[in-house]
Design an enzyme around this catalytic site. Structure first.
Site, PDB file in Angstrom:
ATOM      1  N   TYR A 233    -114.935 -63.430-117.595  1.00 43.93           N
ATOM      2  CA  TYR A 233    -114.236 -64.407-118.434  1.00 43.93           C
ATOM      3  C   TYR A 233    -112.772 -64.548-118.006  1.00 43.93           C
ATOM      4  O   TYR A 233    -112.104 -65.512-118.398  1.00 43.93           O
ATOM      5  CB  TYR A 233    -114.260 -63.988-119.910  1.00 43.93           C
TER       6      TYR A 233
ATOM      7  N   HIS B 160    -124.121 -58.003-117.595  1.00 52.61           N
ATOM      8  CA  HIS B 160    -124.047 -59.387-118.055  1.00 52.61           C
ATOM      9  C   HIS B 160    -125.278 -60.212-117.718  1.00 52.61           C
ATOM     10  O   HIS B 160    -125.541 -61.237-118.360  1.00 52.61           O
ATOM     11  CB  HIS B 160    -122.792 -60.049-117.478  1.00 52.61           C
TER      12      HIS B 160
END
Length: 236
Positions: A61, A131
């Site tokens: 991110y 992830h």
């Protein structure tokens, strides 16, 4: 800002406050997601002021330093925050050609988590997730995806035993990936959480680079049922 805080407070009051995901580890049932262009300097302070506890970020991110700055500005005590971060693993393939981050070396997951901790200015997080499964890398992967998933999970177990995190989990895993991971001979700790998309009608979760799809539109009932059977918290 007042209206935003009021809305947060109403949402928090409407659901159970926490879910025990591992012995003694109680995850908030609502967290502030910081993906996809959100600005921690705007969101973090009102979230905490309204009673929010959970903050969800990830290495990919690219906002962890900003979250660290925002948290410092609020003066919030570490034990009043539940912090989730992620190791890219297969999701690295979503960020363009050549962005491969699956390895047969378990230390890779540990090293990325340490990088996350440095960015967050923390000694530990409460939850860290892989992830995405390495199957997302498609034919570009130089290693067997299932073996890479198992190796990266071994690294997550190392991070857990070293005190770098209080709980470990996965993200965007479907039944096939979970079954293989649980059956791997190196798996000693099962995932506490599987964080996936869930909506009434959403888009399929696919890699634009490899064309590999993990879930169909909206939600994956088979994976939700599997997680429930195996006491893995399904988080969306």
């Amino acid at each position: 800002l007042v209206a935003l805080r009021h809305a947060f407070a109403l949402l928090l009051a409407a659901v159970p406050r926490t879910k025990e995901i591992a012995p003694g580890v109680h995850m908030p049932t609502m967290s502030l997601g910081t993906c996809c262009g959100s600005d921690p300097s705007v969101g973090v302070a009102p979230w905490l002021a309204s009673g929010g506890v959970g903050i969800d970020t990830a290495n990919d991110y690219h906002d962890q330093p900003a979250i660290a700055t925002a948290l410092k500005a609020t003066g919030a005590a570490r034990d009043k925050i539940f912090l989730t971060t992620k190791v890219p693993a297969g999701v690295a393939a979503l960020h363009g050609p050549g962005k491969l981050d699956c390895s047969l070396d378990p230390q890779r997951a540990v090293d990325v988590l340490k990088e996350n901790l440095a960015q967050l200015r923390m000694t530990h997080v409460d939850l860290v997730l892989l992830h995405g499964p390495c199957e997302l890398q498609g034919t570009a992967a130089a290693v067997d995806p299932a073996k890479a998933n198992a190796a990266q999970w071994q690294g997550m177990q190392m991070a857990l035993s070293s005190g770098l995190t209080r709980a470990i989990g996965v993200s965007n895993y479907n039944v096939t990936h979970l079954e293989a991971l649980l059956a791997a001979p190196t798996t000693r700790v099962k995932p506490a959480v599987n964080q996936c998309q869930m909506s009434i009608n959403g888009s399929a979760f696919c890699s634009p680079e490899t064309g590999v799809c993990l879930h169909g539109p909206g939600h994956d009932d088979a994976t939700i049922a599997f997680c429930r059977t195996h006491n893995i918290t399904y988080e969306a």
